[in-house]
Design an enzyme around this catalytic site. Structure first.
Site, PDB file in Angstrom:
ATOM      1  N   ASP A 241      -5.649 -44.017 -46.369  1.00 58.01           N
ATOM      2  CA  ASP A 241      -5.293 -44.587 -45.078  1.00 58.01           C
ATOM      3  C   ASP A 241      -5.768 -46.029 -44.882  1.00 58.01           C
ATOM      4  O   ASP A 241      -5.170 -46.959 -45.386  1.00 58.01           O
ATOM      5  CB  ASP A 241      -5.831 -43.643 -43.983  1.00 58.01           C
ATOM      6  CG  ASP A 241      -5.266 -43.958 -42.619  1.00 58.01           C
ATOM      7  OD1 ASP A 241      -4.406 -44.841 -42.499  1.00 58.01           O
ATOM      8  OD2 ASP A 241      -5.669 -43.306 -41.628  1.00 58.01           O
TER       9      ASP A 241
ATOM     10  N   HIS B  21      -2.704 -36.900 -40.455  1.00 58.05           N
ATOM     11  CA  HIS B  21      -3.717 -36.663 -39.415  1.00 58.05           C
ATOM     12  C   HIS B  21      -3.261 -35.550 -38.466  1.00 58.05           C
ATOM     13  O   HIS B  21      -3.106 -35.781 -37.267  1.00 58.05           O
ATOM     14  CB  HIS B  21      -4.017 -37.905 -38.561  1.00 58.05           C
ATOM     15  CG  HIS B  21      -4.250 -39.163 -39.319  1.00 58.05           C
ATOM     16  ND1 HIS B  21      -5.246 -39.283 -40.253  1.00 58.05           N
ATOM     17  CD2 HIS B  21      -3.655 -40.387 -39.242  1.00 58.05           C
ATOM     18  CE1 HIS B  21      -5.234 -40.526 -40.731  1.00 58.05           C
ATOM     19  NE2 HIS B  21      -4.288 -41.206 -40.151  1.00 58.05           N
TER      20      HIS B  21
HETATM   21 ZN   LIG Z   1      -2.163 -44.237 -41.038  1.00 58.74          ZN
END
Ligand SMILES: [Zn+2]
Length: 454
Positions: free
Chosen positions: A321, A270
């Protein structure tokens, strides 16, 4: 073992009528034409995808957090709900969820997963709920499913910048750096006893570790393996960037590069909120941006500046994720579509060398994923591990299906999953869309889900 493919995407490009020889999971030869004794496989073979970011237990929570609340909903409120949910999960429960998820991944075309493993301890204080047992549970789930696994034990110490004490519901994640390093050493030893696994580390985030522990953990793992993958959540939320600026006077990526040697085995998960300076630093050092488009969309994180990053030669990998979606196709489609919507342009993530967006995305996600998992995967070539996904030609025939369009049709046009067979490390784990354990594991998963409060 020899396998004959009508059409195959090799590291050198598309090829037809090839026989691939495999020994001990590794491709030893690729010959033209049918070689006597080879197994004939119908379909179109492509390299299996690498999933660079997984928190397996969160799959049991997918779909239960899409309810609007009066006080507003954000990543942080989602996290509170997720923490309450995970309180109920025992070590055995994690094993069931992980095995079910890994089978789902294989059926979707992922052949390796990097497990960013921070739920270390069981829900009681028995020896069976130790961090070592939880790590073994994840290794076993990976092996039982037959997926390649890169285990990344997570160092988690604090609830926020400035060494804020962990919250009550974070206790199952917490280690001293010495205990963490001991766990990492044990994981390296255990990984030798499992098939197709390796180990790196994941300092959770700059908010969850301090500088001295970060340095200590990195030095420890690099002494065990100089190329060990190191993953970190880096700039998922604007609040994280703001808190980092307040505490360190620097943005997260900027601080990281100023304080640690970051190389091409680092995966910045991210890297959503980065400025130009940070973007150049990532590219210059060859670090990989680990992007999880469906989770980042689901959690309202923001959009990674992929157009600029990719056009400047930046490397990326994709992950699922939170597993709100378990599909490499959906991750790659969203990766491109968010850029089209921002830029009001088409075919953004491609190059003049590789103008097919689908083929560019598939190959580049593998090239990046390989750097931050394990070296001998990510393409079909002599010397590489045999991780191969076979697409159904009957389904492909409903779309533009000549070589140059296969991956575009797969990623942008397909209405159903086209993955027919999957081979990992030279072994068929999915045949005709089925896994041999799927019925039994799904039953266990469904009963577990019914017993949990969401
Ligand atoms: Zn994560």
């Amino acid at each position: 073992m020899k396998i004959f493919f009508e059409r195959i995407l090799l590291s050198t490009g598309w090829a037809h009528n090839k026989t691939v020889a495999i020994e001990n999971g590794v491709i030893t030869a690729i010959e033209s034409g049918f070689v006597e004794g080879a197994e004939k496989v119908d379909g179109t073979a492509i390299p299996g995808m690498i999933n660079c970011h997984s928190h397996a237990f969160q799959r049991a929570f997918a779909g239960f957090s899409e309810i609007k609340h009066e006080n507003g909903d954000s990543f942080w409120s989602w996290r509170d709900v997720m923490y309450k949910f995970l309180k109920q999960l025992s070590t055995d429960d994690i094993g069931i969820i992980a095995q079910h998820l890994y089978i789902e991944m294989l059926k979707a075309g992922y052949t390796r997963v990097a497990e960013f493993h921070y739920l270390h301890f069981g829900k009681d204080n028995t020896p069976q709920s130790s961090a070592v047992n939880m790590a073994k549970t994840i290794f076993e789930a990976g092996n039982a499913a037959g997926i390649g696994l890169t285990l990344l034990p997570v160092l988690y110490q604090f609830s926020g910048f400035g060494e804020k004490a962990p919250l009550a519901n974070q206790q199952r994640f917490i280690h001293s750096v010495d205990d963490f390093n001991a766990l990492v050493t044990e994981c390296f030893e255990y990984s030798q006893t499992y098939e197709n696994t390796n180990v790196g580390i994941a300092p959770h985030s700059l908010r969850a570790v301090n500088k001295s522990s970060l340095i200590c953990a990195v030095e420890h793992v690099r002494a065990l393996d100089p190329m060990a993958p190191i993953h970190i959540h880096i700039a998922e939320q604007q609040k994280e960037v703001d808190d980092c600026l307040t505490f360190y006077g620097k943005r997260p990526v900027e601080w990281l590069f100023d304080n640690i040697t970051v190389d091409e085995n680092w995966c910045l998960i991210h890297a959503t909120h980065i400025n130009e300076f940070e973007q150049h630093a990532i590219i210059e050092h060859g670090a990989v941006a680990g992007i999880c488009p469906t989770t980042e969309a689901n959690l309202g994180d923001g959009i990674f500046p992929a157009t600029e990053f990719v056009s400047r030669g930046g490397k990326f990998a994709i992950g699922s994720d939170s597993h709100i979606s378990v599909s490499p196709i959906e991750e790659l489609r969203w990766f491109e579509y968010t850029q089209r919507l921002i830029k009001q342009q088409r075919a953004v993530l491609a190059t003049s060398d590789q103008p097919s967006v689908g083929q560019f995305l598939w190959n580049e996600a593998l090239a990046g994923g390989q750097k931050v998992t394990t070296p001998n995967i990510g393409s079909i070539a002599v010397g590489m591990q045999a991780d191969i996904v076979v697409l159904n030609n009957n389904q492909l025939a409903e779309y533009a299906s000549s070589d140059e369009f296969v991956l575009d049709s797969l990623i942008f046009a397909a209405k159903a999953n086209m993955v027919k067979d999957v081979m990992v490390n030279g072994r068929w784990v999915i045949k005709d869309t089925h896994h041999q354990n799927e019925h039994q594991v799904t039953q266990k998963f469904v009963s577990l889900l019914a017993s949990l409060t969401h």
